[in-house]
Design a protein around this motif. Structure first.
Motif, PDB file in Angstrom:
ATOM      1  N   ARG A  53       8.745 -86.304 -30.799  1.00 29.53           N
ATOM      2  CA  ARG A  53       7.912 -85.233 -31.354  1.00 29.53           C
ATOM      3  C   ARG A  53       6.691 -85.866 -32.018  1.00 29.53           C
ATOM      4  N   PHE A  54       5.612 -85.124 -32.108  1.00 33.14           N
ATOM      5  CA  PHE A  54       4.449 -85.640 -32.845  1.00 33.14           C
ATOM      6  C   PHE A  54       4.826 -85.821 -34.313  1.00 33.14           C
ATOM      7  N   HIS A  55       5.825 -85.010 -34.756  1.00 34.26           N
ATOM      8  CA  HIS A  55       6.298 -85.106 -36.139  1.00 34.26           C
ATOM      9  C   HIS A  55       6.884 -86.484 -36.443  1.00 34.26           C
ATOM     10  N   GLY A  59      -1.267 -76.421 -28.700  1.00 30.58           N
ATOM     11  CA  GLY A  59      -0.040 -75.947 -28.051  1.00 30.58           C
ATOM     12  C   GLY A  59       0.908 -77.062 -27.638  1.00 30.58           C
ATOM     13  N   TYR A  60       0.678 -78.283 -28.141  1.00 31.97           N
ATOM     14  CA  TYR A  60       1.585 -79.375 -27.780  1.00 31.97           C
ATOM     15  C   TYR A  60       2.805 -79.348 -28.708  1.00 31.97           C
ATOM     16  N   GLN A  61       3.938 -79.698 -28.164  1.00 34.65           N
ATOM     17  CA  GLN A  61       5.145 -79.799 -28.985  1.00 34.65           C
ATOM     18  C   GLN A  61       5.706 -81.212 -28.977  1.00 34.65           C
ATOM     19  N   TYR A  62       6.030 -81.694 -27.779  1.00 34.42           N
ATOM     20  CA  TYR A  62       6.582 -83.043 -27.654  1.00 34.42           C
ATOM     21  C   TYR A  62       5.543 -83.943 -26.991  1.00 34.42           C
ATOM     22  N   CYS A  63       5.633 -85.235 -27.278  1.00 32.44           N
ATOM     23  CA  CYS A  63       4.723 -86.183 -26.632  1.00 32.44           C
ATOM     24  C   CYS A  63       5.016 -86.234 -25.140  1.00 32.44           C
ATOM     25  N   SER A  64       3.972 -86.350 -24.334  1.00 32.83           N
ATOM     26  CA  SER A  64       4.179 -86.603 -22.913  1.00 32.83           C
ATOM     27  C   SER A  64       4.646 -88.063 -22.797  1.00 32.83           C
ATOM     28  N   PRO A  65       5.213 -88.462 -21.648  1.00 37.79           N
ATOM     29  CA  PRO A  65       5.725 -89.839 -21.535  1.00 37.79           C
ATOM     30  C   PRO A  65       4.690 -90.909 -21.894  1.00 37.79           C
ATOM     31  N   ILE A  66       3.456 -90.738 -21.462  1.00 36.85           N
ATOM     32  CA  ILE A  66       2.455 -91.772 -21.769  1.00 36.85           C
ATOM     33  C   ILE A  66       2.156 -91.786 -23.270  1.00 36.85           C
ATOM     34  N   GLN A  67       2.158 -90.615 -23.878  1.00 37.83           N
ATOM     35  CA  GLN A  67       1.915 -90.539 -25.330  1.00 37.83           C
ATOM     36  C   GLN A  67       3.064 -91.182 -26.097  1.00 37.83           C
ATOM     37  N   ALA A  68       4.294 -90.951 -25.618  1.00 38.69           N
ATOM     38  CA  ALA A  68       5.457 -91.508 -26.311  1.00 38.69           C
ATOM     39  C   ALA A  68       5.448 -93.035 -26.237  1.00 38.69           C
ATOM     40  N   ALA A 101      -2.182 -94.952 -16.033  1.00 39.05           N
ATOM     41  CA  ALA A 101      -1.899 -93.528 -16.202  1.00 39.05           C
ATOM     42  C   ALA A 101      -2.912 -92.704 -15.442  1.00 39.05           C
ATOM     43  N   GLN A 102      -2.394 -91.681 -14.811  1.00 39.66           N
ATOM     44  CA  GLN A 102      -3.276 -90.787 -14.076  1.00 39.66           C
ATOM     45  C   GLN A 102      -3.714 -89.604 -14.926  1.00 39.66           C
ATOM     46  N   THR A 103      -4.723 -88.928 -14.394  1.00 38.64           N
ATOM     47  CA  THR A 103      -5.126 -87.674 -14.993  1.00 38.64           C
ATOM     48  C   THR A 103      -3.932 -86.720 -14.920  1.00 38.64           C
ATOM     49  N   GLY A 104      -3.732 -85.970 -15.957  1.00 36.00           N
ATOM     50  CA  GLY A 104      -2.584 -85.057 -15.969  1.00 36.00           C
ATOM     51  C   GLY A 104      -1.441 -85.610 -16.785  1.00 36.00           C
ATOM     52  N   SER A 105      -1.551 -86.893 -17.152  1.00 38.77           N
ATOM     53  CA  SER A 105      -0.451 -87.526 -17.888  1.00 38.77           C
ATOM     54  C   SER A 105      -0.545 -87.260 -19.391  1.00 38.77           C
ATOM     55  N   GLY A 106      -1.697 -86.805 -19.842  1.00 37.20           N
ATOM     56  CA  GLY A 106      -1.892 -86.596 -21.284  1.00 37.20           C
ATOM     57  C   GLY A 106      -2.488 -87.819 -21.960  1.00 37.20           C
ATOM     58  N   LYS A 107      -3.117 -88.700 -21.175  1.00 35.80           N
ATOM     59  CA  LYS A 107      -3.648 -89.942 -21.762  1.00 35.80           C
ATOM     60  C   LYS A 107      -4.813 -89.654 -22.710  1.00 35.80           C
ATOM     61  N   THR A 108      -5.579 -88.606 -22.429  1.00 38.78           N
ATOM     62  CA  THR A 108      -6.725 -88.311 -23.294  1.00 38.78           C
ATOM     63  C   THR A 108      -6.263 -88.020 -24.718  1.00 38.78           C
ATOM     64  N   ALA A 109      -5.267 -87.138 -24.835  1.00 40.54           N
ATOM     65  CA  ALA A 109      -4.754 -86.833 -26.179  1.00 40.54           C
ATOM     66  C   ALA A 109      -4.133 -88.076 -26.796  1.00 40.54           C
ATOM     67  N   ILE A 142     -12.735 -81.843 -13.144  1.00 42.94           N
ATOM     68  CA  ILE A 142     -12.269 -80.472 -13.320  1.00 42.94           C
ATOM     69  C   ILE A 142     -10.918 -80.482 -14.025  1.00 42.94           C
ATOM     70  N   HIS A 143     -10.961 -80.220 -15.316  1.00 43.05           N
ATOM     71  CA  HIS A 143      -9.719 -80.175 -16.081  1.00 43.05           C
ATOM     72  C   HIS A 143      -9.501 -78.735 -16.479  1.00 43.05           C
ATOM     73  N   VAL A 144      -9.031 -77.969 -15.549  1.00 38.41           N
ATOM     74  CA  VAL A 144      -8.851 -76.556 -15.821  1.00 38.41           C
ATOM     75  C   VAL A 144      -7.389 -76.220 -15.568  1.00 38.41           C
ATOM     76  N   ASP A 145      -6.769 -75.623 -16.548  1.00 41.79           N
ATOM     77  CA  ASP A 145      -5.391 -75.196 -16.339  1.00 41.79           C
ATOM     78  C   ASP A 145      -5.406 -73.954 -15.455  1.00 41.79           C
ATOM     79  N   GLY A 146      -4.289 -73.681 -14.819  1.00 44.06           N
ATOM     80  CA  GLY A 146      -4.206 -72.479 -13.992  1.00 44.06           C
ATOM     81  C   GLY A 146      -4.810 -72.654 -12.607  1.00 44.06           C
ATOM     82  N   GLY A 201      -0.839 -78.187 -10.942  1.00 48.84           N
ATOM     83  CA  GLY A 201       0.423 -78.668 -11.523  1.00 48.84           C
ATOM     84  C   GLY A 201       0.211 -79.349 -12.856  1.00 48.84           C
ATOM     85  N   ARG A 202      -0.829 -78.947 -13.559  1.00 50.42           N
ATOM     86  CA  ARG A 202      -1.128 -79.582 -14.844  1.00 50.42           C
ATOM     87  C   ARG A 202      -0.264 -79.004 -15.951  1.00 50.42           C
ATOM     88  N   ALA A 203      -0.011 -79.851 -16.922  1.00 50.79           N
ATOM     89  CA  ALA A 203       0.710 -79.449 -18.130  1.00 50.79           C
ATOM     90  C   ALA A 203       1.975 -78.657 -17.790  1.00 50.79           C
TER      91      ALA A 203
HETATM   92  P1  AMP Z   1      -5.033 -85.522 -19.341  1.00 53.56           P
HETATM   93  O1  AMP Z   1      -4.074 -86.410 -18.590  1.00 53.56           O
HETATM   94  O2  AMP Z   1      -5.518 -86.169 -20.545  1.00 53.56           O
HETATM   95  O3  AMP Z   1      -6.106 -85.017 -18.433  1.00 53.56           O
HETATM   96  O4  AMP Z   1      -4.210 -84.228 -19.870  1.00 53.56           O
HETATM   97  C1  AMP Z   1      -3.599 -83.314 -18.992  1.00 53.56           C
HETATM   98  C2  AMP Z   1      -3.309 -81.965 -19.617  1.00 53.56           C
HETATM   99  O5  AMP Z   1      -2.132 -82.025 -20.409  1.00 53.56           O
HETATM  100  C3  AMP Z   1      -4.383 -81.407 -20.524  1.00 53.56           C
HETATM  101  O6  AMP Z   1      -4.566 -80.059 -20.169  1.00 53.56           O
HETATM  102  C4  AMP Z   1      -3.811 -81.526 -21.921  1.00 53.56           C
HETATM  103  O7  AMP Z   1      -4.274 -80.526 -22.774  1.00 53.56           O
HETATM  104  C5  AMP Z   1      -2.326 -81.395 -21.664  1.00 53.56           C
HETATM  105  N1  AMP Z   1      -1.501 -82.127 -22.634  1.00 53.56           N
HETATM  106  C6  AMP Z   1      -1.753 -83.343 -23.179  1.00 53.56           C
HETATM  107  N2  AMP Z   1      -0.768 -83.718 -24.003  1.00 53.56           N
HETATM  108  C7  AMP Z   1       0.144 -82.727 -23.979  1.00 53.56           C
HETATM  109  C8  AMP Z   1       1.426 -82.531 -24.626  1.00 53.56           C
HETATM  110  N3  AMP Z   1       1.947 -83.444 -25.431  1.00 53.56           N
HETATM  111  N4  AMP Z   1       2.094 -81.375 -24.375  1.00 53.56           N
HETATM  112  C9  AMP Z   1       1.560 -80.460 -23.524  1.00 53.56           C
HETATM  113  N5  AMP Z   1       0.385 -80.579 -22.874  1.00 53.56           N
HETATM  114  C10 AMP Z   1      -0.310 -81.703 -23.094  1.00 53.56           C
END
Ligand code: AMP
Length: 425
Positions: free
Chosen positions: A43-45, A61-70, A86-94, A354-358, A382-384
């Motif tokens: 958890r981010f907590h 709207g994030y709850q748990y860390c994605s694998p790359i974040q963890a 890490a690829q796009t979609g992994s949550g590396k930006t956050a 293009i980082h657009v959900d949906g 298939g994002r998020a």
């Molecule tokens: P990125 O790989 O940085 O392009 O992020 C991919 C998508 O995942 C973006 O839409 C982020 O907002 C979303 N995202 C990043 N971290 C999380 C997380 N921990 N939980 C849910 N979504 C996330």
């Protein structure tokens, strides 16, 4: 360079409770953000992040860390250098943004700040990617006083310059060329960069930006005196060598391919003759119950023709390629994001941003010549955690790429014949 005064702050790491966070003014406490512990999830907590950052995380709207974040955050928060596959979609930006923002808040700077002197610098290959990162940074810093600026080519130089002269900058996000331009003219000084992020290093290499990046890195403090986070979807010999030069005793992290967004994407390959491609695309778009679709093609003129033909044939679509002026691209992306134009036709370079959900459907009108682009393309959907469909046309011109693609994906590809109804008309 002009100076600007900021309130003095404690030099040592402040106690979180002592900070006058904006979040506190809004009566937000960590108790307002409840995420239950779950086996195998971080958890981010659990990372002891500042309240203002936690509030930003919750707002995203994030709850748990994605694998790359963890994997990345516990290391980067300790100040370690990171090389991350890490690829796009992994949550590396956050991942890198949360680490940076926490660092900036934990070690506030005392006294005057020089204008145009960022504490954190993020370099990324394309304008769209820079804009996406800056927008994520704006979101995650919205409950803090951290100042985010972006520098991208194709946008008004003077506007960007004026913004840099208004207030100090904490996080600067930039494409290499435009950043160097600003450095040469003395509007930006990188001598005080504490954290350097090099995003999509493989893409910077393939786009020929390495000499520029080298020049940028040289203007930052030496690697022992800065934190460097380098991300790349692939680690070729060349990228490894660059990573070695630019990082100091890095921790290397990578996530298994099954953890990337592509896993939530249903992939289809259709055997289509090049003569029938357009008709199949049109019929398929009309038949599919899609939310948003992106159509990728390899050549700019093909994307242009496709966007025009689809529009003429009643499918509201827009073009996103390098030949579209930057201002227009931003508007085009906004319309796509809002759902006003549900189909986007793009080249790889433009499509990367293009980082657009949906996005429910991705079409590969051509198979990409650089096979790794396949992963990036289908990663637009298939994002998020959402599911998506990728439909690739394999014609007599490009089916020869399939065996190599099978190897890259590590699984067999079955080419399906085109359903009869998609050939009608
Ligand atoms: P990125 O790989 O940085 O392009 O992020 C991919 C998508 O995942 C973006 O839409 C982020 O907002 C979303 N995202 C990043 N971290 C999380 C997380 N921990 N939980 C849910 N979504 C996330």
């Amino acid at each position: 360079m002009q100076s600007e005064h900021t309130p003095s702050a404690s030099q040592s790491k402040p106690k979180r409770s002592a900070r006058t966070a904006k979040s506190k003014q809004q009566n937000w406490t960590l108790d307002d953000f409840v995420v239950p512990e779950e086996e195998g999830k971080l958890r981010f907590h659990d990372l002891d992040l500042p309240d203002e950052v936690m509030q930003g995380v919750q707002a995203q709207g994030y709850q748990y860390c994605s694998p790359i974040q963890a994997l990345a955050l516990p290391e980067s928060l300790q100040g370690m250098d990171i090389t991350g596959k890490a690829q796009t979609g992994s949550g590396k930006t956050a991942a890198f943004l949360i680490s940076i923002i926490t660092d900036l808040l934990d070690y506030p700077i005392q006294g005057p700040r020089r204008l145009g002197t960022p504490r954190a610098l993020i370099v990324a290959p394309t304008r769209e990617l820079v804009m996406q990162i800056a927008s994520d940074a704006d979101q995650l810093t919205r409950f803090t006083d951290v100042q985010v600026r972006q520098l991208v080519g194709g946008m008004d130089f003077e506007v960007q310059q004026k913004q840099l002269q208004k207030t100090h900058v904490d996080i600067l996000v930039a494409t290499p060329g435009r950043l160097l331009d600003f450095c040469r003219r003395g509007h930006v000084n990188l001598r005080e960069t504490e954290v350097l992020v090099l995003d999509e290093a493989d893409r910077m290499l393939s786009m020929g930006f390495i000499p520029d990046v080298r020049a940028i890195v040289r203007q930052t403090p030496k690697k022992q005196d800065r934190q460097t986070l380098l991300f790349s979807a692939t680690f070729s010999e060349q990228i490894l060598r660059l990573a070695e030069q630019w990082t100091f005793e890095p921790v290397h992290i990578e996530i298994e391919p099954e953890n990337v967004a592509a896993d939530t994407v249903e992939q289809h390959f259709l055997s289509v003759s090049s003569f029938d491609k357009y008709r199949v695309l049109l019929n398929s778009l009309k038949a599919a119950n899609f939310e948003r679709a992106i159509v990728f093609a390899n050549r700019r003129h093909v994307t242009r023709e496709l966007a025009e033909r689809l529009q003429r044939d009643g499918v509201s679509s827009a073009l996103l390629s390098g030949e579209v002026a930057q201002q227009k691209r931003v508007k085009t992306l906004e319309r796509f994001r809002s759902g006003e134009t549900p189909v986007m036709v793009a080249t790889d370079v433009a499509g990367r941003g293009i980082h657009v959900d949906g996005v429910s459907h991705v079409y590969n009108y051509d198979l990409p010549e650089e096979l790794e682009d396949y992963v990036h393309r289908i990663g637009r959907t298939g994002r998020a955690g959402a599911s998506g469909v990728a439909i690739s046309f394999a014609s007599e011109d490009d089916a020869f790429l399939l065996p190599d693609l099978e190897q890259l994906l590590g699984k067999a590809i079955t080419c399906e014949p085109v359903p009869e109804e998609l050939l009608q008309g």
